[in-house]
Motif scaffolding. Sequence first.
Motif, short mmCIF file in Angstrom:
data_model
loop_
_atom_site.label_atom_id
_atom_site.label_comp_id
_atom_site.label_asym_id
_atom_site.label_seq_id
_atom_site.Cartn_x
_atom_site.Cartn_y
_atom_site.Cartn_z
N LEU A 26 0.86 -1.18 0.00
CA LEU A 26 0.00 0.00 0.00
C LEU A 26 0.90 1.23 0.00
N PHE A 27 0.40 2.31 -0.57
CA PHE A 27 1.12 3.58 -0.52
C PHE A 27 0.27 4.60 0.19
N ARG A 28 0.91 5.44 0.99
CA ARG A 28 0.23 6.53 1.68
C ARG A 28 1.18 7.71 1.79
N ARG A 29 0.60 8.90 1.77
CA ARG A 29 1.37 10.11 2.10
C ARG A 29 1.03 10.46 3.54
N TRP A 30 2.05 10.53 4.36
CA TRP A 30 1.85 10.84 5.77
C TRP A 30 2.90 11.84 6.24
N THR A 53 -1.94 9.90 -9.67
CA THR A 53 -3.33 10.39 -9.68
C THR A 53 -4.02 10.04 -8.38
N TRP A 54 -3.83 8.81 -7.91
CA TRP A 54 -4.45 8.38 -6.66
C TRP A 54 -3.88 9.18 -5.49
N LEU A 55 -2.58 9.41 -5.48
CA LEU A 55 -1.96 10.16 -4.39
C LEU A 55 -2.40 11.61 -4.34
N ASP A 56 -2.73 12.18 -5.49
CA ASP A 56 -3.19 13.57 -5.51
C ASP A 56 -4.45 13.76 -4.69
N LYS A 57 -5.20 12.69 -4.47
CA LYS A 57 -6.41 12.75 -3.67
C LYS A 57 -6.09 12.65 -2.18
#
Length: 190
Positions: free
Chosen positions: A19-23, A72-76
Amino acid sequence: MLIRSADLDAIWAGRVDILFRRWTRPTVKTGGTLVTAKGVLAIDAVDVVTLAAVSTDDLRRAGFADLAALETWLDKGKPGALHRIQVRPGEADPRIALRESMDDLDAVEPALARLDARGAWTEQMLLLIEAYPGRLAQSLADEVGLDKLKLKAKVRQLKALGLTESLEIGYRLAPRGAALLARRRSIASA
């Protein structure tokens, strides 16, 4: 860490294990676990990475067709450092068996009393969920004048006791929660 239902299905089916996440600060750690609607998720690794370091294999294992799809997914998502989280299905969610258990209902009462120590709310919440199964959390929160996040935190406490369960939208009483309310009603009418 919130994980979409479709992603949980893909993890349990073996199609996704990254999984990828921005934290700004990770909400899980290497060696930890996360209780999800499908069961306990084991967290094998949490690493800070750059987009340039994300491999084609990482993208495939995360269910993304290419780097553009991930971007694109991370931009959300939220701002912060990009984290790659390696996951795998762990043990079954212990709350599932607890929801069906009618053993030790007497032990639930002291636990509810502890939750109510700073203001009674547990019975009101159980009655609300009983009256409106599947209703949006925001709608339930509005009904009782709570912030949605506070309502969700209260429901999680009831879920930990096996009294409620989450639906795709909203909640419902678990058989254990229904039995507890029935028992209370029986005692009150006696």
